[in-house]
Scaffold this motif. Structure first.
Motif, PDB file in Angstrom:
ATOM      1  N   ILE A  71       0.790  -1.384  -0.089  1.00  0.00           N
ATOM      2  CA  ILE A  71       0.096   0.113  -0.081  1.00  0.00           C
ATOM      3  C   ILE A  71       1.039   1.187   0.013  1.00  0.00           C
ATOM      4  O   ILE A  71       0.627   2.233  -0.703  1.00  0.00           O
ATOM      5  CB  ILE A  71      -1.131   0.049   1.187  1.00  0.00           C
ATOM      6  N   THR A  72       1.940   1.174   0.776  1.00  0.00           N
ATOM      7  CA  THR A  72       2.792   2.363   0.708  1.00  0.00           C
ATOM      8  C   THR A  72       3.433   2.728  -0.603  1.00  0.00           C
ATOM      9  O   THR A  72       3.693   3.708  -1.015  1.00  0.00           O
ATOM     10  CB  THR A  72       3.990   2.097   1.905  1.00  0.00           C
TER      11      THR A  72
ATOM     12  N   ARG B  93     -11.751   4.603  -1.708  1.00  0.00           N
ATOM     13  CA  ARG B  93     -10.356   3.849  -1.441  1.00  0.00           C
ATOM     14  C   ARG B  93      -9.929   3.787  -3.144  1.00  0.00           C
ATOM     15  O   ARG B  93     -10.622   3.743  -4.095  1.00  0.00           O
ATOM     16  CB  ARG B  93     -10.582   2.567  -1.193  1.00  0.00           C
ATOM     17  N   SER B  94      -8.743   3.869  -3.390  1.00  0.00           N
ATOM     18  CA  SER B  94      -8.121   4.079  -4.660  1.00  0.00           C
ATOM     19  C   SER B  94      -7.680   2.398  -4.932  1.00  0.00           C
ATOM     20  O   SER B  94      -6.693   2.061  -4.455  1.00  0.00           O
ATOM     21  CB  SER B  94      -7.006   5.004  -4.881  1.00  0.00           C
ATOM     22  N   ILE B  95      -8.727   1.872  -5.730  1.00  0.00           N
ATOM     23  CA  ILE B  95      -8.295   0.567  -6.276  1.00  0.00           C
ATOM     24  C   ILE B  95      -8.138   0.620  -7.876  1.00  0.00           C
ATOM     25  O   ILE B  95      -9.056   1.308  -8.360  1.00  0.00           O
ATOM     26  CB  ILE B  95      -9.428  -0.471  -5.928  1.00  0.00           C
ATOM     27  N   LEU B  96      -7.208   0.274  -8.219  1.00  0.00           N
ATOM     28  CA  LEU B  96      -7.024   0.430  -9.908  1.00  0.00           C
ATOM     29  C   LEU B  96      -7.954  -0.530 -10.718  1.00  0.00           C
ATOM     30  O   LEU B  96      -8.586   0.242 -11.436  1.00  0.00           O
ATOM     31  CB  LEU B  96      -5.628  -0.370 -10.328  1.00  0.00           C
ATOM     32  N   PHE B  97      -8.274  -1.623 -10.384  1.00  0.00           N
ATOM     33  CA  PHE B  97      -9.074  -2.362 -11.033  1.00  0.00           C
ATOM     34  C   PHE B  97     -10.151  -2.934 -10.112  1.00  0.00           C
ATOM     35  O   PHE B  97     -10.073  -3.418  -9.166  1.00  0.00           O
ATOM     36  CB  PHE B  97      -8.576  -3.666 -11.823  1.00  0.00           C
ATOM     37  N   LEU B 147     -12.118  -6.142   2.209  1.00  0.00           N
ATOM     38  CA  LEU B 147     -11.945  -4.706   1.788  1.00  0.00           C
ATOM     39  C   LEU B 147     -11.306  -4.630   0.598  1.00  0.00           C
ATOM     40  O   LEU B 147     -11.635  -3.625  -0.234  1.00  0.00           O
ATOM     41  CB  LEU B 147     -10.855  -4.055   2.925  1.00  0.00           C
ATOM     42  N   LEU B 148     -10.348  -5.499   0.005  1.00  0.00           N
ATOM     43  CA  LEU B 148      -9.663  -5.326  -1.226  1.00  0.00           C
ATOM     44  C   LEU B 148     -10.676  -5.724  -2.374  1.00  0.00           C
ATOM     45  O   LEU B 148     -10.608  -5.260  -3.303  1.00  0.00           O
ATOM     46  CB  LEU B 148      -8.347  -6.211  -1.046  1.00  0.00           C
ATOM     47  N   THR B 149     -11.430  -6.783  -2.057  1.00  0.00           N
ATOM     48  CA  THR B 149     -12.448  -6.801  -3.180  1.00  0.00           C
ATOM     49  C   THR B 149     -13.460  -6.163  -3.307  1.00  0.00           C
ATOM     50  O   THR B 149     -13.773  -5.642  -4.486  1.00  0.00           O
ATOM     51  CB  THR B 149     -13.162  -8.469  -2.744  1.00  0.00           C
ATOM     52  N   TYR B 150     -14.300  -5.808  -2.457  1.00  0.00           N
ATOM     53  CA  TYR B 150     -15.572  -4.750  -2.492  1.00  0.00           C
ATOM     54  C   TYR B 150     -15.039  -3.330  -2.105  1.00  0.00           C
ATOM     55  O   TYR B 150     -14.548  -3.047  -1.179  1.00  0.00           O
ATOM     56  CB  TYR B 150     -16.377  -5.185  -1.577  1.00  0.00           C
ATOM     57  N   MET B 226      -4.630   2.632   6.593  1.00  0.00           N
ATOM     58  CA  MET B 226      -3.644   2.722   5.473  1.00  0.00           C
ATOM     59  C   MET B 226      -4.429   2.466   3.987  1.00  0.00           C
ATOM     60  O   MET B 226      -3.937   3.372   3.178  1.00  0.00           O
ATOM     61  CB  MET B 226      -2.995   1.347   5.548  1.00  0.00           C
ATOM     62  N   LEU B 227      -5.457   1.833   3.886  1.00  0.00           N
ATOM     63  CA  LEU B 227      -6.261   1.403   2.777  1.00  0.00           C
ATOM     64  C   LEU B 227      -6.932   2.865   2.349  1.00  0.00           C
ATOM     65  O   LEU B 227      -7.039   3.053   1.158  1.00  0.00           O
ATOM     66  CB  LEU B 227      -7.092   0.488   2.713  1.00  0.00           C
ATOM     67  N   HIS B 228      -7.284   3.743   3.191  1.00  0.00           N
ATOM     68  CA  HIS B 228      -7.944   4.932   2.784  1.00  0.00           C
ATOM     69  C   HIS B 228      -7.014   6.166   2.446  1.00  0.00           C
ATOM     70  O   HIS B 228      -7.413   7.250   2.144  1.00  0.00           O
ATOM     71  CB  HIS B 228      -8.953   5.404   4.053  1.00  0.00           C
TER      72      HIS B 228
END
Lengths: 97, 231, 123
Positions: A71-72, B93-97, B147-150, B226-228
């Protein structure tokens, strides 16, 4: 005898992964190599009769530490010697002004 | 130039470290004998706990564990303080795909199983390898998967804080109960059962379940913060 | 049998010391902040392996009284270093998380991760 050879192989693999993690310029590869170190370390803990520590290392070292590093890297730069894009853009803007 | 100086220093350091540690016989008992024997025998005979590491972490050195859980709480708090943003800056949340349907269905199926495994690990902490720290980490890994999936899966921050505080307060209350009834902090106040029973060891099983909830809440908080973060 | 244990000793202690030295090298010479934190975490792993290896007992079993091992207290490995390392791993994760959030914060302010370009230490 087979046990000893496999332990030596595993330990060499671990030290090799550590050297790779420090040497590699692409930080994403380096972080995956550090996950490999933790995985092999948990096998070594199991061999040294410490199952509790092996379980902790497998859960924290392999999963959570790796994901936090990734993530970092996503939020900063990916390459170690990358001249990052934001600074370049700022310089170009200042010159064009 | 700097590299070679560092390599020389490290060579000297490695030479002395290896010399020191090769003097210690590998596989021979060389720590103070009394401590280990007392811990092993009183864990088997007095406390009736099968897993001696659990007995040490929760009972003999339980005060250390309280401090450790506090350190973890402080690090979670410090992280959300360091990564603080004004309210209107917080986006998605910034998820690429976006995840594919296979991953969505698979993680929905896996999530209850992972949580059940975590609960099993910390309920049986005094019988088999495992315990509160490991079980809490496994539960946090399951939440990480969701959290990574949805993209719009969210965890209520208030609920995490409640779980975490209640578990911490109960830990201290059980410790103080031992202090007032038996004379020292975290002394066992419940009846100990039979070795290798689920309800053995008095307060040890209860405290490890509380530690499991607390560690799970703290680690989920760290991952969520961290994810946000958006670069 | 004696030779067997000697080789195992050199392998375990050697790999632990090698991990510590490699982590220290990365921490001292690298310029990227993420590489420095990575070196610290590798050094941590080496220290954990060293402490577990100090508590090992030849032909020992894990310190758990299961069925068939009720009277095996003489053959059990030392449980105290294991409890200490169990604590140290979790604390190490907390330290790594705080260090990485500081790295993100520094990147937000200076737009770079190279420590020789971060000159003014004022936020």
């Amino acid at each position: 005898m087979i046990f000893l050879i496999s332990v030596i192989t595993i330990a060499l693999l671990m030290v090799g992964a550590a050297i790779y993690a420090i040497w590699q310029k692409d930080l994403l590869f380096a972080v995956i190599a550090s996950g490999v170190i933790s995985l092999i370390l948990s096998i070594l803990f199991l061999i040294l009769q410490a199952p509790d520590v092996a379980l902790t290392e497998a859960a924290i070292g392999v999963a959570l530490t790796t994901i936090i590093f990734i993530i970092t890297i996503r939020n900063t730069v990916r390459y170690e010697d990358e001249h990052d894009k934001k600074a370049k853009k700022k310089k170009v803007k200042n010159i064009s002004k | 130039m700097k590299k070679y100086i560092v390599l020389g220093l490290l060579a000297v350091l490695g030479y002395y470290l290896m010399n020191v540690f090769l003097l210690i016989d590998f596989g021979m008992p060389h720590f103070a004998q009394g401590v280990k024997d007392v811990y092993l025998s009183s864990s088997e005979n007095v406390l009736q706990v099968s897993n001696v590491v659990t007995a040490i972490v929760v009972n003999f050195r339980g005060f250390d564990t309280l401090g450790e859980v506090t350190v973890l709480f402080l690090s979670a708090t410090a992280m959300s303080g360091i990564l603080y943003k004004k309210r209107h800056d917080i986006g998605d949340r910034s998820i690429l795909f976006p995840a594919s349907s296979i991953i969505r269905a698979g993680s929905k199926m896996l999530f209850p199983t992972i949580t059940l495994l975590g609960v099993y690990v910390f309920v049986h902490g005094h019988l088999s390898p495992g315990g509160g720290f490991q079980g809490g980490t496994i539960i946090a890994t399951g939440f990480l998967l969701m959290l990574l999936t949805y993209q719009n899966y969210s965890v209520s921050h208030n609920r995490l804080v409640w779980v975490e505080s209640i578990a911490g307060i109960l830990f201290v209350v059980i410790g103080l109960a031992g202090y007032f009834m038996k004379g020292s902090f975290l002394e066992n106040v419940l009846p100990v059962g039979q070795l290798n029973d689920l309800f053995s060891g008095g307060v040890i099983g209860i405290i490890y379940v509380l530690v499991g909830f607390k560690v799970a809440a703290e680690l989920i908080g760290i991952i969520y913060t961290m994810l946000h973060e958006k670069g | 049998m004696e030779k067997y244990l000697d080789i195992l000793e050199i392998v375990i202690y050697g790999s632990a010391v090698a991990l510590i030295l490699i982590g220290l090298y990365g921490t001292l010479t690298k310029k990227s902040l993420i590489k420095i934190v990575l070196g610290l975490s590798i050094m941590d792993s080496g220290i954990h392996l060293l402490m577990i290896a100090l508590g090992y007992l030849k032909g020992g079993t894990a310190p758990i009284f299961s069925k068939g091992y009720e009277n095996a207290a003489d053959r059990m490995v030392d449980p105290i270093p294991q409890a200490l390392v169990l604590t140290a791993i979790v604390i190490g994760f907390g330290v790594t998380a705080v260090a990485l959030s500081l790295v993100i914060r520094l990147y937000r302010h200076h737009d770079t991760l190279r420590i020789d370009e971060i000159k003014n230490l004022k936020w």
